[in-house]
Scaffold this motif. Structure first.
Motif, PDB file in Angstrom:
ATOM      1  N   ARG A 113       0.733  -0.950   0.018  1.00  0.00           N
ATOM      2  CA  ARG A 113      -0.002   0.079   0.038  1.00  0.00           C
ATOM      3  C   ARG A 113       0.845   1.206   0.252  1.00  0.00           C
ATOM      4  O   ARG A 113       0.266   2.344  -0.647  1.00  0.00           O
ATOM      5  CB  ARG A 113      -0.851  -0.084   1.191  1.00  0.00           C
ATOM      6  N   LYS A 114       2.098   0.859   0.637  1.00  0.00           N
ATOM      7  CA  LYS A 114       2.925   2.448   0.605  1.00  0.00           C
ATOM      8  C   LYS A 114       3.562   2.380  -0.782  1.00  0.00           C
ATOM      9  O   LYS A 114       4.058   3.562  -1.108  1.00  0.00           O
ATOM     10  CB  LYS A 114       3.919   2.134   1.810  1.00  0.00           C
ATOM     11  N   VAL A 115       3.829   1.390  -1.239  1.00  0.00           N
ATOM     12  CA  VAL A 115       4.378   1.330  -2.892  1.00  0.00           C
ATOM     13  C   VAL A 115       3.368   1.857  -3.554  1.00  0.00           C
ATOM     14  O   VAL A 115       4.090   2.672  -4.564  1.00  0.00           O
ATOM     15  CB  VAL A 115       4.942   0.002  -3.036  1.00  0.00           C
ATOM     16  N   VAL A 116       2.497   1.586  -3.402  1.00  0.00           N
ATOM     17  CA  VAL A 116       1.185   2.422  -4.390  1.00  0.00           C
ATOM     18  C   VAL A 116       1.235   3.745  -3.998  1.00  0.00           C
ATOM     19  O   VAL A 116       1.166   4.644  -5.194  1.00  0.00           O
ATOM     20  CB  VAL A 116       0.044   1.700  -4.129  1.00  0.00           C
ATOM     21  N   ARG A 117       1.261   3.992  -3.035  1.00  0.00           N
ATOM     22  CA  ARG A 117       1.128   5.616  -2.471  1.00  0.00           C
ATOM     23  C   ARG A 117       2.385   6.570  -2.847  1.00  0.00           C
ATOM     24  O   ARG A 117       2.299   7.336  -3.650  1.00  0.00           O
ATOM     25  CB  ARG A 117       1.173   5.889  -0.788  1.00  0.00           C
ATOM     26  N   ALA A 118       3.709   5.705  -2.891  1.00  0.00           N
ATOM     27  CA  ALA A 118       4.759   6.422  -3.585  1.00  0.00           C
ATOM     28  C   ALA A 118       4.933   6.520  -5.071  1.00  0.00           C
ATOM     29  O   ALA A 118       5.133   7.595  -5.510  1.00  0.00           O
ATOM     30  CB  ALA A 118       6.110   5.451  -3.160  1.00  0.00           C
ATOM     31  N   LEU A 119       4.199   5.529  -5.611  1.00  0.00           N
ATOM     32  CA  LEU A 119       4.104   5.657  -7.258  1.00  0.00           C
ATOM     33  C   LEU A 119       3.191   6.464  -7.423  1.00  0.00           C
ATOM     34  O   LEU A 119       3.336   7.221  -8.743  1.00  0.00           O
ATOM     35  CB  LEU A 119       3.781   4.083  -7.792  1.00  0.00           C
ATOM     36  N   LEU A 120       2.066   6.636  -6.799  1.00  0.00           N
ATOM     37  CA  LEU A 120       1.100   7.581  -7.169  1.00  0.00           C
ATOM     38  C   LEU A 120       1.665   9.020  -6.974  1.00  0.00           C
ATOM     39  O   LEU A 120       1.434   9.956  -7.888  1.00  0.00           O
ATOM     40  CB  LEU A 120      -0.149   7.463  -6.390  1.00  0.00           C
ATOM     41  N   GLN A 121       2.492   9.274  -6.158  1.00  0.00           N
ATOM     42  CA  GLN A 121       2.944  10.388  -5.723  1.00  0.00           C
ATOM     43  C   GLN A 121       3.897  10.838  -7.008  1.00  0.00           C
ATOM     44  O   GLN A 121       3.820  12.109  -7.497  1.00  0.00           O
ATOM     45  CB  GLN A 121       3.501  10.432  -4.408  1.00  0.00           C
ATOM     46  N   LEU A 122       4.561   9.832  -7.494  1.00  0.00           N
ATOM     47  CA  LEU A 122       5.533  10.175  -8.538  1.00  0.00           C
ATOM     48  C   LEU A 122       4.935  10.299  -9.760  1.00  0.00           C
ATOM     49  O   LEU A 122       5.240  11.197 -10.643  1.00  0.00           O
ATOM     50  CB  LEU A 122       6.749   9.099  -8.484  1.00  0.00           C
ATOM     51  N   LEU A 123       3.680   9.706  -9.818  1.00  0.00           N
ATOM     52  CA  LEU A 123       2.952   9.928 -11.378  1.00  0.00           C
ATOM     53  C   LEU A 123       1.992  10.925 -11.363  1.00  0.00           C
ATOM     54  O   LEU A 123       2.010  11.710 -12.324  1.00  0.00           O
ATOM     55  CB  LEU A 123       2.292   8.734 -11.581  1.00  0.00           C
ATOM     56  N   GLY A 124       1.808  11.546 -10.068  1.00  0.00           N
ATOM     57  CA  GLY A 124       1.039  12.752 -10.134  1.00  0.00           C
ATOM     58  C   GLY A 124      -0.345  12.940 -11.058  1.00  0.00           C
ATOM     59  O   GLY A 124      -0.913  12.021 -11.050  1.00  0.00           O
ATOM     60  N   ASP A 125      -0.200  14.015 -11.793  1.00  0.00           N
ATOM     61  CA  ASP A 125      -1.502  14.064 -12.778  1.00  0.00           C
ATOM     62  C   ASP A 125      -1.486  13.119 -14.041  1.00  0.00           C
ATOM     63  O   ASP A 125      -2.298  13.243 -14.754  1.00  0.00           O
ATOM     64  CB  ASP A 125      -1.725  15.617 -12.997  1.00  0.00           C
ATOM     65  N   ARG A 126      -0.495  12.294 -13.820  1.00  0.00           N
ATOM     66  CA  ARG A 126      -0.374  11.151 -15.097  1.00  0.00           C
ATOM     67  C   ARG A 126      -1.618  10.372 -14.843  1.00  0.00           C
ATOM     68  O   ARG A 126      -2.130   9.635 -15.719  1.00  0.00           O
ATOM     69  CB  ARG A 126       0.779  10.652 -15.386  1.00  0.00           C
ATOM     70  N   LEU A 127      -2.155  10.367 -13.712  1.00  0.00           N
ATOM     71  CA  LEU A 127      -3.019   9.251 -13.064  1.00  0.00           C
ATOM     72  C   LEU A 127      -4.468   9.810 -13.722  1.00  0.00           C
ATOM     73  O   LEU A 127      -5.014  11.072 -13.229  1.00  0.00           O
ATOM     74  CB  LEU A 127      -3.144   9.077 -11.724  1.00  0.00           C
ATOM     75  N   VAL A 128      -5.182   9.078 -14.563  1.00  0.00           N
ATOM     76  CA  VAL A 128      -6.635   9.570 -14.939  1.00  0.00           C
ATOM     77  C   VAL A 128      -7.628   8.353 -14.271  1.00  0.00           C
ATOM     78  O   VAL A 128      -7.646   7.181 -14.346  1.00  0.00           O
ATOM     79  CB  VAL A 128      -6.779   9.368 -16.451  1.00  0.00           C
ATOM     80  N   ALA A 129      -8.373   8.887 -13.281  1.00  0.00           N
ATOM     81  CA  ALA A 129      -9.130   7.949 -12.562  1.00  0.00           C
ATOM     82  C   ALA A 129     -10.557   7.599 -13.181  1.00  0.00           C
ATOM     83  O   ALA A 129     -11.539   8.167 -12.940  1.00  0.00           O
ATOM     84  CB  ALA A 129      -9.484   8.703 -11.109  1.00  0.00           C
ATOM     85  N   ALA A 130     -10.346   6.871 -14.172  1.00  0.00           N
ATOM     86  CA  ALA A 130     -11.297   6.127 -15.088  1.00  0.00           C
ATOM     87  C   ALA A 130     -11.150   4.918 -15.383  1.00  0.00           C
ATOM     88  O   ALA A 130      -9.859   4.688 -15.846  1.00  0.00           O
ATOM     89  CB  ALA A 130     -11.755   7.393 -16.114  1.00  0.00           C
ATOM     90  N   ARG A 131     -12.102   4.166 -16.068  1.00  0.00           N
ATOM     91  CA  ARG A 131     -11.735   2.998 -16.771  1.00  0.00           C
ATOM     92  C   ARG A 131     -11.323   3.644 -18.219  1.00  0.00           C
ATOM     93  O   ARG A 131     -12.084   4.419 -18.741  1.00  0.00           O
ATOM     94  CB  ARG A 131     -13.231   2.268 -16.795  1.00  0.00           C
ATOM     95  N   ALA A 132     -10.554   2.927 -18.802  1.00  0.00           N
ATOM     96  CA  ALA A 132     -10.259   3.082 -20.367  1.00  0.00           C
ATOM     97  C   ALA A 132     -10.320   1.876 -21.086  1.00  0.00           C
ATOM     98  O   ALA A 132     -10.087   0.896 -20.625  1.00  0.00           O
ATOM     99  CB  ALA A 132      -9.037   3.631 -20.401  1.00  0.00           C
ATOM    100  N   ALA A 133     -10.827   2.121 -22.447  1.00  0.00           N
ATOM    101  CA  ALA A 133     -10.624   0.698 -23.333  1.00  0.00           C
ATOM    102  C   ALA A 133      -9.796   1.160 -24.657  1.00  0.00           C
ATOM    103  O   ALA A 133      -9.755   2.485 -24.963  1.00  0.00           O
ATOM    104  CB  ALA A 133     -11.961   0.775 -23.822  1.00  0.00           C
TER     105      ALA A 133
END
Ligand code: GLY
Length: 371
Positions: free
Chosen positions: A151-171
């Motif tokens: 869970r901390k690894v996920v938190r760290a990676l999300l922090q590094l990815l910043g706004d590259r995360l799009v909180a949506a399903r994609a096809a």
């Protein structure tokens, strides 16, 4: 290049971060990052503890990734400010009774054949190493099997990815990916890292349910314990702050991943038999998720055989090893996306091994085939 990653479990996030770090323009799509199998994962970096006969390539992939972890964890920690709780005290592989110990010795045969380190311990030595253990028949110390907090690894990676995360399903579509609300991201490659959900598109992936129970203990073990307790497999994994994760169940079916009462009782009974002090532990959480299993227990890392106009690279089927294999998968995926040399240990895991086995380059030779 522009790359989309579908799926933000530990594998998808690691792939996205590796591609972003290499200078590519990346988006990672997931409505609920880290909420799949990663949420239940105990975080064992355990190539030796999970080694089994007939899986030498998988063991080598795991060993290669385990060796990347110390530097990987340090880099994530330094760059994100999130300590991922890497613990390097090793693992004790324990046999509670003499039949259990015979099974432990079977595992050690695999390690001996690969030249991996272990140290057999008698009952007294085992308890001297780990005083929280009950009276056990014997054990082996696996000094190179460590653990992190996923869970901390996920938190760290999300922090590094910043706004590259799009909180949506994609096809995937003709030019890249598209979300339900019509948002498009046109790209050169799509990395599919959707865990057990990939089974709708990748027939080799099948769901294998696993339960983990998070406890808080006053006197937790000092290292990971993997055991057979009167035939029942169980692991007990300590984390920071007295947290302890218990798990190991595997159930082969498609039913919703809801924790089974009988399974939870069996795991907790085995854990308490192994570590009697857990009697007074608090129960914080019970989680069930589907692991993405495959026919040979190895991941599918590489080009999808029947991609459409956009190149699809699979990073699925990590079964029991998503956390362990995340760093080496990220390196291999980056190489597949860029068309550069794929690490030799990852070459046996190209998806085409199931459709064109004769085309898979063996470990140590040449480049991975792109199909
Ligand atoms: N790697 C631990 C598990 O899959 O249960």
């Amino acid at each position: 290049m522009r790359a989309a990653v579908i799926g933000a479990g530990v594998v998808g996030l690691a792939c996205a971060e590796e591609l972003a770090r290499a200078g590519h323009e990346v988006r990672v799509f997931d409505p609920d990052p880290g909420a799949g199998a990663t949420r239940a994962a105990a975080g064992m970096l355990a190539p030796a503890g999970e080694a089994w006969h007939g899986e030498a390539d998988l063991l080598r992939l795991g060993v290669a990734s385990a060796r990347l972890w110390p530097q990987y964890a340090a880099r994530l920690g330094a760059a994100s400010g999130v300590d991922v709780d890497l613990r390097t005290a090793g693992t004790l592989l324990v046999g509670q009774d003499h039949d259990d110990l015979r099974q432990v010795r079977r595992s050690l045969e695999v390690l001996a054949a690969e030249g991996l380190r272990f140290q057999e311990l008698g009952p007294r030595e085992a308890r001297a190493q780990e005083p929280t253990l009950s009276r056990v028949a014997g054990a082996a110390l696996l000094p190179d099997d460590h653990n992190v907090n996923p869970r901390k690894v996920v938190r760290a990676l999300l922090q590094l990815l910043g706004d590259r995360l799009v909180a949506a399903r994609a096809a995937v579509d003709a030019a890249g990916v598209v979300t339900a609300d019509g948002t498009r991201f046109d790209c050169d490659a799509v990395v599919v890292a959707t865990g057990a959900e990939a089974r709708t598109a990748v027939p080799q992936v099948r769901p294998v349910r696993g339960e983990t129970i998070r406890l808080r203990a006053g006197d937790p073990p000092s290292r990971v314990l993997r055991a057979r307790v009167h035939g029942q497999p169980v692991y007990v994994v300590p984390r920071a702050g007295g947290e302890v994760v218990v798990g190991a169940s595997e159930e082969e079916h498609d039913a919703e991943p809801v924790a089974g009462l009988g399974t939870v009782v069996r795991l907790l009974h085995a854990a308490r038999t192994l570590v009697p002090g857990l009697e007074t532990a608090g129960v914080l959480e019970i989680t069930a998720r589907h692991r993405p299993g495959t026919p040979d227990n190895g991941p599918l890392i590489g080009p999808r055989a029947h991609s459409g106009p956009v190149r699809e690279v699979l990073a699925v089927g990590h079964y029991r090893g998503g956390v362990l294999l995340a760093p080496v998968t990220a390196q291999a995926v980056r190489a597949h996306v860029e068309g550069s040399d794929v690490p030799a240990v990852a070459r046996p895991f190209v998806p085409s091994r199931f459709t064109h086995p004769q085309h898979v380059t063996p470990t140590g030779q040449g480049r991975a085939l792109t199909t």
